[in-house]
Scaffold this motif. Structure first.
Motif, PDB file in Angstrom:
ATOM      1  N   LEU A 110     -99.957  -7.820  99.234  1.00 51.38           N
ATOM      2  CA  LEU A 110     -99.300  -6.719  99.934  1.00 51.38           C
ATOM      3  C   LEU A 110     -97.836  -7.011 100.211  1.00 51.38           C
ATOM      4  O   LEU A 110     -97.116  -6.158 100.696  1.00 51.38           O
ATOM      5  CB  LEU A 110    -100.014  -6.432 101.262  1.00 51.38           C
ATOM      6  CG  LEU A 110    -101.417  -5.880 101.157  1.00 51.38           C
ATOM      7  CD1 LEU A 110    -102.046  -5.785 102.545  1.00 51.38           C
ATOM      8  CD2 LEU A 110    -101.404  -4.519 100.489  1.00 51.38           C
ATOM      9  N   ARG A 125     -86.001  -2.574 100.675  1.00 49.77           N
ATOM     10  CA  ARG A 125     -87.183  -3.214 100.079  1.00 49.77           C
ATOM     11  C   ARG A 125     -86.885  -3.736  98.686  1.00 49.77           C
ATOM     12  O   ARG A 125     -87.423  -4.764  98.264  1.00 49.77           O
ATOM     13  CB  ARG A 125     -88.349  -2.220 100.020  1.00 49.77           C
ATOM     14  CG  ARG A 125     -88.944  -1.915 101.362  1.00 49.77           C
ATOM     15  CD  ARG A 125     -90.097  -0.932 101.272  1.00 49.77           C
ATOM     16  NE  ARG A 125     -90.942  -1.221 100.134  1.00 49.77           N
ATOM     17  CZ  ARG A 125     -91.469  -0.298  99.329  1.00 49.77           C
ATOM     18  NH1 ARG A 125     -91.264   0.974  99.537  1.00 49.77           N
ATOM     19  NH2 ARG A 125     -92.215  -0.639  98.323  1.00 49.77           N
ATOM     20  N   THR A 175     -93.009 -11.707 105.085  1.00 52.30           N
ATOM     21  CA  THR A 175     -93.030 -11.232 103.706  1.00 52.30           C
ATOM     22  C   THR A 175     -93.577 -12.347 102.820  1.00 52.30           C
ATOM     23  O   THR A 175     -93.659 -13.507 103.231  1.00 52.30           O
ATOM     24  CB  THR A 175     -91.638 -10.831 103.198  1.00 52.30           C
ATOM     25  OG1 THR A 175     -90.826 -11.998 103.083  1.00 52.30           O
ATOM     26  CG2 THR A 175     -90.968  -9.822 104.120  1.00 52.30           C
ATOM     27  N   TRP A 229     -91.323  -0.396 106.258  1.00 56.95           N
ATOM     28  CA  TRP A 229     -92.247   0.352 105.409  1.00 56.95           C
ATOM     29  C   TRP A 229     -93.697   0.011 105.708  1.00 56.95           C
ATOM     30  O   TRP A 229     -94.520   0.886 105.923  1.00 56.95           O
ATOM     31  CB  TRP A 229     -91.904   0.080 103.949  1.00 56.95           C
ATOM     32  CG  TRP A 229     -92.608   0.940 102.965  1.00 56.95           C
ATOM     33  CD1 TRP A 229     -92.464   2.287 102.803  1.00 56.95           C
ATOM     34  CD2 TRP A 229     -93.553   0.514 101.996  1.00 56.95           C
ATOM     35  NE1 TRP A 229     -93.262   2.720 101.777  1.00 56.95           N
ATOM     36  CE2 TRP A 229     -93.950   1.649 101.259  1.00 56.95           C
ATOM     37  CE3 TRP A 229     -94.107  -0.723 101.673  1.00 56.95           C
ATOM     38  CZ2 TRP A 229     -94.871   1.590 100.229  1.00 56.95           C
ATOM     39  CZ3 TRP A 229     -95.021  -0.774 100.634  1.00 56.95           C
ATOM     40  CH2 TRP A 229     -95.393   0.364  99.923  1.00 56.95           C
ATOM     41  N   ARG A 230     -94.019  -1.282 105.729  1.00 56.90           N
ATOM     42  CA  ARG A 230     -95.416  -1.700 105.890  1.00 56.90           C
ATOM     43  C   ARG A 230     -95.909  -1.664 107.329  1.00 56.90           C
ATOM     44  O   ARG A 230     -97.008  -1.213 107.601  1.00 56.90           O
ATOM     45  CB  ARG A 230     -95.614  -3.096 105.324  1.00 56.90           C
ATOM     46  CG  ARG A 230     -95.447  -3.149 103.832  1.00 56.90           C
ATOM     47  CD  ARG A 230     -95.808  -4.512 103.282  1.00 56.90           C
ATOM     48  NE  ARG A 230     -95.407  -4.627 101.902  1.00 56.90           N
ATOM     49  CZ  ARG A 230     -96.074  -4.077 100.881  1.00 56.90           C
ATOM     50  NH1 ARG A 230     -97.151  -3.386 101.090  1.00 56.90           N
ATOM     51  NH2 ARG A 230     -95.632  -4.222  99.640  1.00 56.90           N
ATOM     52  N   ALA A 231     -95.116  -2.158 108.258  1.00 51.10           N
ATOM     53  CA  ALA A 231     -95.579  -2.261 109.647  1.00 51.10           C
ATOM     54  C   ALA A 231     -95.289  -0.994 110.461  1.00 51.10           C
ATOM     55  O   ALA A 231     -96.083  -0.635 111.323  1.00 51.10           O
ATOM     56  CB  ALA A 231     -94.934  -3.471 110.325  1.00 51.10           C
ATOM     57  N   GLY A 257     -96.597  -8.757 102.466  1.00 53.14           N
ATOM     58  CA  GLY A 257     -96.292  -8.902 103.877  1.00 53.14           C
ATOM     59  C   GLY A 257     -97.567  -8.910 104.683  1.00 53.14           C
ATOM     60  O   GLY A 257     -98.557  -8.330 104.284  1.00 53.14           O
ATOM     61  N   CYS A 258     -97.539  -9.599 105.803  1.00 59.11           N
ATOM     62  CA  CYS A 258     -98.735  -9.682 106.625  1.00 59.11           C
ATOM     63  C   CYS A 258     -98.323  -9.793 108.084  1.00 59.11           C
ATOM     64  O   CYS A 258     -97.358 -10.477 108.403  1.00 59.11           O
ATOM     65  CB  CYS A 258     -99.545 -10.908 106.217  1.00 59.11           C
ATOM     66  SG  CYS A 258    -101.186 -10.964 106.937  1.00 59.11           S
ATOM     67  N   ASP A 293     -89.116  -4.181 104.210  1.00 58.11           N
ATOM     68  CA  ASP A 293     -90.555  -4.390 104.061  1.00 58.11           C
ATOM     69  C   ASP A 293     -91.281  -4.149 105.381  1.00 58.11           C
ATOM     70  O   ASP A 293     -92.326  -3.507 105.418  1.00 58.11           O
ATOM     71  CB  ASP A 293     -90.821  -5.806 103.547  1.00 58.11           C
ATOM     72  CG  ASP A 293     -92.168  -5.948 102.868  1.00 58.11           C
ATOM     73  OD1 ASP A 293     -92.620  -4.981 102.223  1.00 58.11           O
ATOM     74  OD2 ASP A 293     -92.767  -7.027 102.986  1.00 58.11           O
ATOM     75  N   TYR A 294     -90.724  -4.628 106.481  1.00 55.37           N
ATOM     76  CA  TYR A 294     -91.322  -4.427 107.801  1.00 55.37           C
ATOM     77  C   TYR A 294     -91.316  -2.939 108.173  1.00 55.37           C
ATOM     78  O   TYR A 294     -92.316  -2.406 108.654  1.00 55.37           O
ATOM     79  CB  TYR A 294     -90.568  -5.243 108.850  1.00 55.37           C
ATOM     80  CG  TYR A 294     -91.117  -5.100 110.242  1.00 55.37           C
ATOM     81  CD1 TYR A 294     -92.229  -5.825 110.652  1.00 55.37           C
ATOM     82  CD2 TYR A 294     -90.514  -4.247 111.165  1.00 55.37           C
ATOM     83  CE1 TYR A 294     -92.737  -5.706 111.940  1.00 55.37           C
ATOM     84  CE2 TYR A 294     -91.010  -4.121 112.450  1.00 55.37           C
ATOM     85  CZ  TYR A 294     -92.126  -4.853 112.834  1.00 55.37           C
ATOM     86  OH  TYR A 294     -92.620  -4.726 114.105  1.00 55.37           O
ATOM     87  N   CYS A 338    -102.473 -10.908 101.904  1.00 57.77           N
ATOM     88  CA  CYS A 338    -101.118 -10.866 102.443  1.00 57.77           C
ATOM     89  C   CYS A 338    -100.086 -11.001 101.335  1.00 57.77           C
ATOM     90  O   CYS A 338     -99.099 -10.284 101.305  1.00 57.77           O
ATOM     91  CB  CYS A 338    -100.908 -11.984 103.475  1.00 57.77           C
ATOM     92  SG  CYS A 338    -101.806 -11.713 105.012  1.00 57.77           S
TER      93      CYS A 338
END
Length: 137
Positions: free
Chosen positions: A15, A125, A26, A62-64, A17-18, A59-60, A12
């Motif tokens: 990366l 980001r 983040t 992009w990642r989620a 973020g998790c 971040d959310y 996490c």
């Protein structure tokens, strides 16, 4: 069992973020929770600044959500109490423009960016990098 937990925690952090049972977090501790299919709420830690909200939103997204760096992320609810947490300092964001979403507070906060303000996901980001520089000697 402990090794597995440590491995997940390190993954996490690596990366940045998790997604957990408590929502997306983040590596700097900014929490993000979905409100509905279009809206997500970013809750910064006490004493944090506007860059924390943009960091969490970018971040959310992009990642989620799998958004590209050149997509826009919009403020759809200004600073104020959370609807997905008991945090006093949250903001709501979306990949859609404010007029195209349902379920956002739409409030104009007393501080921070106003509804409609937007950044490219990549620029949002980048705010995460600004946060880490505050803690470096």
């Amino acid at each position: 069992m402990k090794r597995w937990g440590l491995g997940l925690a390190l993954s996490c952090v690596a990366l940045a973020g998790c997604l957990s049972s408590e929502g997306f977090v983040t590596s700097s501790g900014v929490r993000v929770n979905p409100v509905n299919a279009d809206v997500f709420e970013v809750a910064a830690r006490p004493g944090q600044g506007v860059s924390d909200f943009w960091c969490g939103a970018g971040d959310y997204a992009w990642r989620a959500l799998g958004a590209a760096d050149n997509e826009r992320v919009y403020v759809v609810g200004g600073a104020g109490p959370g609807v997905t947490s008991d945090s006093k300092d949250t903001m709501q964001f979306s990949l859609k423009q404010p007029g195209d979403v349902q379920g956002a507070t739409g409030r104009q906060g007393k501080w921070g960016p106003h509804v409609g303000r937007n950044y490219f996901v990549g620029d949002a980001r980048h705010q995460c990098n600004q946060m880490f520089r505050r803690f470096l000697p």
